[in-house]
Design a protein around this motif. Sequence first.
Motif, PDB file in Angstrom:
ATOM      1  N   GLU A  31      -0.225   4.413  -2.120  1.00 34.80           N
ATOM      2  CA  GLU A  31      -1.655   4.977  -1.512  1.00 34.80           C
ATOM      3  C   GLU A  31      -1.164   5.879  -0.248  1.00 34.80           C
ATOM      4  O   GLU A  31      -1.926   6.836  -0.161  1.00 34.80           O
ATOM      5  CB  GLU A  31      -2.347   4.021  -1.282  1.00 34.80           C
ATOM      6  CG  GLU A  31      -3.120   3.014  -2.537  1.00 34.80           C
ATOM      7  CD  GLU A  31      -3.942   2.170  -1.856  1.00 34.80           C
ATOM      8  OE1 GLU A  31      -4.749   2.034  -1.041  1.00 34.80           O
ATOM      9  OE2 GLU A  31      -3.918   0.834  -2.638  1.00 34.80           O
ATOM     10  N   LYS A  60       0.969  10.332   0.669  1.00 31.65           N
ATOM     11  CA  LYS A  60       0.460  11.035   0.134  1.00 31.65           C
ATOM     12  C   LYS A  60       1.137  12.220  -0.429  1.00 31.65           C
ATOM     13  O   LYS A  60       0.583  12.871  -1.526  1.00 31.65           O
ATOM     14  CB  LYS A  60      -0.553  11.827   1.196  1.00 31.65           C
ATOM     15  CG  LYS A  60      -1.651  10.815   1.969  1.00 31.65           C
ATOM     16  CD  LYS A  60      -2.355  10.106   1.156  1.00 31.65           C
ATOM     17  CE  LYS A  60      -3.467   9.403   1.525  1.00 31.65           C
ATOM     18  NZ  LYS A  60      -4.246   8.686   0.758  1.00 31.65           N
ATOM     19  N   LYS A 107       0.868  -1.273   0.171  1.00 33.57           N
ATOM     20  CA  LYS A 107      -0.125  -0.155  -0.006  1.00 33.57           C
ATOM     21  C   LYS A 107       0.852   1.338   0.066  1.00 33.57           C
ATOM     22  O   LYS A 107       0.427   2.440   0.238  1.00 33.57           O
ATOM     23  CB  LYS A 107      -0.881   0.017   1.064  1.00 33.57           C
ATOM     24  CG  LYS A 107      -1.870  -1.117   1.342  1.00 33.57           C
ATOM     25  CD  LYS A 107      -2.908  -1.123   0.199  1.00 33.57           C
ATOM     26  CE  LYS A 107      -3.951  -2.062   0.565  1.00 33.57           C
ATOM     27  NZ  LYS A 107      -4.819  -2.366  -0.913  1.00 33.57           N
TER      28      LYS A 107
END
Length: 78
Positions: A55, A58, A52
């Motif tokens: 994702e 940021k 992840k």
Amino acid sequence: MIPKLDQEGRRGDVARLAKQKAMDKFDAADENKDGKLSRQELEKHSPYLVEKFNERDKDHDGFLSWNEYIGHDRWPRD
């Protein structure tokens, strides 16, 4: 909903315990102690976060900050 750290009772207790566990895991993964986690550091500690990573990153700087690591900004890093 993420419980607040200053909340009374069981929910507050759980939040404080969860934050401490997250801090311990973050610190263990932060091998060079620079306050952020690279993909390489996470490969040894969290296959889920490696998967992840894009994702969670940021700001797309190639590292996970504390807030990116925990996924919210309700528990400031002390």
